[in-house]
Design a protein around this motif. Structure first.
Motif, short mmCIF file in Angstrom:
data_model
loop_
_atom_site.label_atom_id
_atom_site.label_comp_id
_atom_site.label_asym_id
_atom_site.label_seq_id
_atom_site.Cartn_x
_atom_site.Cartn_y
_atom_site.Cartn_z
N ASN A 116 9.58 53.96 -59.98
CA ASN A 116 8.58 54.81 -59.55
C ASN A 116 7.67 55.11 -61.04
O ASN A 116 8.27 55.00 -61.98
N ILE A 117 6.51 55.23 -60.92
CA ILE A 117 5.58 55.52 -62.00
C ILE A 117 6.09 56.88 -62.54
O ILE A 117 6.06 57.81 -61.80
N GLY A 118 5.99 57.09 -63.94
CA GLY A 118 6.17 58.54 -64.71
C GLY A 118 5.23 58.71 -65.48
O GLY A 118 4.11 57.94 -65.84
N PHE A 119 5.99 59.38 -66.75
CA PHE A 119 4.77 59.71 -67.77
C PHE A 119 4.30 58.63 -68.59
O PHE A 119 3.26 58.53 -68.60
N SER A 120 5.16 57.67 -68.98
CA SER A 120 4.79 56.57 -69.57
C SER A 120 3.70 55.80 -68.88
O SER A 120 2.76 55.28 -69.53
N ASP A 121 3.83 55.48 -67.81
CA ASP A 121 2.90 54.78 -66.89
C ASP A 121 1.50 55.34 -66.75
O ASP A 121 0.55 54.57 -67.04
N LEU A 122 1.53 56.53 -66.77
CA LEU A 122 0.25 57.52 -66.77
C LEU A 122 -0.25 57.45 -68.07
O LEU A 122 -1.72 57.06 -68.03
N VAL A 123 0.44 57.51 -68.94
CA VAL A 123 -0.23 57.55 -70.41
C VAL A 123 -0.80 56.00 -70.77
O VAL A 123 -1.85 55.74 -71.21
N LEU A 124 0.01 55.03 -70.36
CA LEU A 124 -0.49 53.82 -70.65
C LEU A 124 -1.33 52.96 -69.58
O LEU A 124 -1.58 51.82 -69.83
N GLY A 125 -1.46 53.78 -68.63
CA GLY A 125 -2.37 53.21 -67.42
C GLY A 125 -3.69 52.76 -67.77
O GLY A 125 -4.20 51.98 -67.03
N TRP A 126 -4.15 53.38 -68.76
CA TRP A 126 -5.71 53.02 -69.13
C TRP A 126 -5.61 51.48 -69.39
O TRP A 126 -6.62 50.64 -69.18
N MET A 127 -4.60 50.80 -69.87
CA MET A 127 -4.47 49.47 -70.33
C MET A 127 -4.51 48.55 -68.97
O MET A 127 -4.97 47.40 -69.19
N ALA A 128 -4.12 49.32 -68.09
CA ALA A 128 -3.94 48.46 -66.76
C ALA A 128 -5.22 48.14 -66.16
O ALA A 128 -5.59 47.02 -65.52
N PHE A 129 -6.26 49.11 -66.54
CA PHE A 129 -7.62 48.92 -65.93
C PHE A 129 -8.77 48.46 -67.05
O PHE A 129 -9.48 47.39 -67.18
N TRP A 130 -8.74 49.46 -68.27
CA TRP A 130 -9.58 49.53 -69.24
C TRP A 130 -9.52 48.29 -70.31
O TRP A 130 -10.44 47.75 -70.88
N LEU A 131 -8.32 47.80 -70.25
CA LEU A 131 -8.15 46.38 -71.24
C LEU A 131 -8.85 45.25 -70.71
O LEU A 131 -9.48 44.63 -71.29
#
Length: 225
Positions: A150-165
């Motif tokens: 399940n997604i958690g804290f690290s995923d939310l914080v690093l989530g910008w890389m999934a789209f903005w990178l």
């Protein structure tokens, strides 16, 4: 109750930091009022509630402002206990915070360097960025998300890389998201972007690309001191 009352979020549509806070609110099912800010003409309320750096996001809970996206997400998780974002295990919590810090200290700077660099500087910057991605790839080995299933804290914080990178690659004409080099990281991106709360709360890609094209042009045209 502390978890009741009015919740407002001051943001800007293209900001990854704002989106991660929205994701946290959506995961918790918290009702909130979103207030779009014009960063070139900041509102009196934004300056009032964040006089320190006058930036978004700002979460207003019962009239009290909380600033800085990572702090806001932890606050949300502490106030609204259901659907926990941070793990309960102390070691796992520490590791989640470590990767969040890694994102802010290493990844953001590495992407920014490549985004604005040219010539030989870009070659060196891409190597540095690939080193940060290699570390993330190794951490994600055998896992769907940083915390497991399940997604958690690290995923939310690093989530910008999934789209903005990916947006950054298109705008600045470079490529680092290679499934052969980083199979676990690119798989994580696919998994993350398929989560309904994430998928339904991303900015329009075309509009985002256009925005960052303008942002890059302005930066490169600005006189260097």
């Amino acid at each position: 109750m502390a978890s009741g009352g009015e919740v407002k979020l001051f943001g800007m549509w293209a900001s990854p930091a704002v989106r991660r806070v929205e994701w946290a609110l959506k995961l918790k099912g918290i009702e909130y009022e979103y207030i779009e800010e014009d960063i070139s003409n900041k509102s009196k309320d934004l300056v009032k509630y964040n006089p320190i750096n006058k930036q978004v996001p700002v979460l207003l809970h019962n009239g009290k402002p909380i600033i800085e996206s990572l702090v806001i997400i932890e606050y949300i998780d502490e106030v609204w206990k259901h659907n926990p974002i941070l793990p309960k295990d102390p070691y796992e919590r520490a590791m989640a915070r470590f990767w969040a810090t890694y994102s802010e200290d290493k990844c953001r700077g590495a992407v920014r360097e490549v985004f604005f660099a040219e010539g030989e500087k870009r070659v060196k910057a891409i190597k540095c960025l690939e080193e940060t991605l290699r570390a993330l790839d190794e951490e994600l080995k055998g896992k769907k998300f940083f915390g497991g299933e399940n997604i958690g804290f690290s995923d939310l914080v690093l989530g910008w890389m999934a789209f903005w990178l990916g947006v950054s690659e298109e705008v600045a004409s470079f490529e680092v998201l290679d499934p052969k080099k980083f199979p676990w990281f690119t798989s994580w991106i696919d998994n993350f972007l398929k989560v309904p709360v994430i998928k339904e709360n991303l900015p329009p890609r075309d509009k985002t690309v256009e925005f960052f094209h303008s942002y890059r042009r302005l930066h490169l045209a600005a006189p260097k001191c």
